[in-house]
Design a protein around this motif. Structure first.
Motif, short mmCIF file in Angstrom:
data_model
loop_
_atom_site.label_atom_id
_atom_site.label_comp_id
_atom_site.label_asym_id
_atom_site.label_seq_id
_atom_site.Cartn_x
_atom_site.Cartn_y
_atom_site.Cartn_z
N PRO A 9 -2.57 0.41 -6.87
CA PRO A 9 -2.25 -0.90 -6.30
C PRO A 9 -2.89 -1.17 -4.93
CG PRO A 9 -0.35 0.56 -6.22
CD PRO A 9 -1.38 1.23 -7.09
N LEU A 11 -5.80 -1.61 -4.06
CA LEU A 11 -7.18 -1.17 -3.82
C LEU A 11 -8.18 -2.25 -4.22
CD1 LEU A 11 -6.79 2.58 -4.85
CD2 LEU A 11 -6.93 1.62 -2.54
N ARG A 17 -8.71 -5.32 3.38
CA ARG A 17 -7.39 -4.69 3.63
C ARG A 17 -7.50 -3.63 4.73
NH1 ARG A 17 -4.56 -0.09 -0.16
NH2 ARG A 17 -2.58 -0.03 0.97
N TYR A 22 -8.98 1.73 5.97
CA TYR A 22 -9.59 1.94 4.66
C TYR A 22 -11.09 1.65 4.60
CZ TYR A 22 -4.70 2.21 3.31
OH TYR A 22 -3.37 2.58 3.21
N ASN A 73 -7.23 7.46 -7.47
CA ASN A 73 -6.56 7.14 -6.22
C ASN A 73 -5.30 6.37 -6.61
OD1 ASN A 73 -5.56 6.25 -3.81
ND2 ASN A 73 -7.53 5.50 -3.01
N ALA A 75 -2.99 5.38 -4.86
CA ALA A 75 -2.54 4.51 -3.76
C ALA A 75 -1.05 4.74 -3.48
CB ALA A 75 -2.89 3.05 -4.05
N ALA A 76 -0.27 3.69 -3.29
CA ALA A 76 1.14 3.89 -2.90
C ALA A 76 1.95 4.61 -3.98
CB ALA A 76 1.78 2.55 -2.56
N HIS A 79 3.12 8.36 -3.73
CA HIS A 79 4.31 8.84 -3.01
C HIS A 79 5.61 8.57 -3.76
CE1 HIS A 79 1.14 8.88 -0.07
NE2 HIS A 79 1.06 7.55 -0.08
N HIS A 99 -7.96 10.02 -1.78
CA HIS A 99 -7.47 8.98 -0.88
C HIS A 99 -8.54 8.71 0.17
CE1 HIS A 99 -3.44 9.32 -2.52
NE2 HIS A 99 -3.62 10.64 -2.50
N LEU A 100 -8.69 7.45 0.52
CA LEU A 100 -9.62 7.08 1.57
C LEU A 100 -9.16 7.63 2.92
CD1 LEU A 100 -9.68 3.50 0.20
CD2 LEU A 100 -11.79 4.80 0.45
N SER A 101 -7.88 7.44 3.20
CA SER A 101 -7.33 7.89 4.48
C SER A 101 -6.76 9.30 4.33
CB SER A 101 -6.21 6.93 4.93
OG SER A 101 -5.14 6.94 4.00
N ILE A 103 -3.81 11.11 4.28
CA ILE A 103 -2.38 10.76 4.14
C ILE A 103 -1.49 11.71 4.95
CG2 ILE A 103 -2.61 9.58 1.92
CD1 ILE A 103 -1.66 12.13 0.51
N ARG A 106 -0.73 10.47 8.60
CA ARG A 106 -0.17 9.13 8.71
C ARG A 106 1.38 9.21 8.68
NH1 ARG A 106 -3.01 5.09 4.74
NH2 ARG A 106 -1.83 3.65 6.07
N ARG A 110 4.02 9.20 3.63
CA ARG A 110 2.76 9.39 2.90
C ARG A 110 2.39 10.88 2.77
NH1 ARG A 110 0.59 4.07 2.74
NH2 ARG A 110 1.25 2.91 4.58
C1 DQA Z 1 -4.31 5.46 -0.07
C2 DQA Z 1 -3.19 6.03 0.82
C3 DQA Z 1 -1.83 5.53 0.36
O1 DQA Z 1 -0.80 6.05 1.19
C4 DQA Z 1 -1.76 4.02 0.42
O2 DQA Z 1 -0.53 3.56 -0.10
C5 DQA Z 1 -2.90 3.36 -0.28
C6 DQA Z 1 -4.24 3.94 -0.14
C7 DQA Z 1 -5.70 5.85 0.47
O3 DQA Z 1 -6.66 5.75 -0.30
O4 DQA Z 1 -5.84 6.22 1.64
O5 DQA Z 1 -2.76 2.31 -0.87
O6 DQA Z 1 -4.17 6.01 -1.36
#
Ligand code: DQA
Length: 145
Positions: A9, A11, A17, A22, A73, A75-76, A79, A99-101, A103, A106, A110
């Motif tokens: 979600p 992405l 965003r 990201y 990925n 995403a949310a 978690h 994951h791009l970031s 986690i 953060r 996460r």
């Molecule tokens: C993410 C990290 C997740 O915590 C976040 O909810 C995302 C993107 C990332 O790619 O860094 O939507 O998966």
């Protein structure tokens, strides 16, 4: 070798965003780069993005017929989703979580991944390079396992 690339979600909003977290590449940009790497490696990719958990689960289940592995990925849903974790576990395909970031540096919520225990490995914190590193890792894992 056919591989499924799954994007969770929000992405679909990459590019606009929270670019400070990201990056400025769009999801289409990332998919193009993955496609180029896939040609170099000699594998075929199918891409799917969804904002809904059920659709991601359906895609994982469908991957069991034809795909050798999943680059994801979540995403949310990383978690929160026991259902996605169970789907990955049920199909038994090797999955690399990306994951791009980073986690782990953060917010606390996460730091936990429901997916990591059923993944081959996790790559995070390298922006779009996380996907490229993840694809190489998944490809080599399948090729040499
Ligand atoms: C993410 C990290 C997740 O915590 C976040 O909810 C995302 C993107 C990332 O790619 O860094 O939507 O998966």
């Amino acid at each position: 070798m056919k591989l499924l690339v799954l994007h969770g979600p929000n992405l679909n909003l990459l590019g606009t965003r929270e670019p400070g977290i990201y990056g400025s590449q769009t999801l289409a940009d990332i998919n193009v780069s993955l496609e180029k790497l896939a040609v170099e490696l000699g594998c075929t990719l199918t891409f799917f993005q969804s904002n809904s958990e059920g659709e991601l689960i359906d895609a994982i289940q469908n991957a069991a017929s034809g795909c050798r592995g999943i680059l994801m990925n979540p995403a949310a849903y990383t978690h929160t989703s026991i259902a996605i974790r169970d789907a990955l576990s049920a199909v038994g395909l090797p999955c690399v979580e990306v994951h791009l970031s980073n986690i782990h540096r953060r917010e606390m919520f996460r730091h936990t991944s429901m997916i990591a225990p059923v993944a081959v490995g996790q790559i995070c914190g390298f922006g779009s390079d996380s996907y490229m590193l993840g694809l190489r890792a998944l490809f080599n894992y399948i090729k040499f396992q």
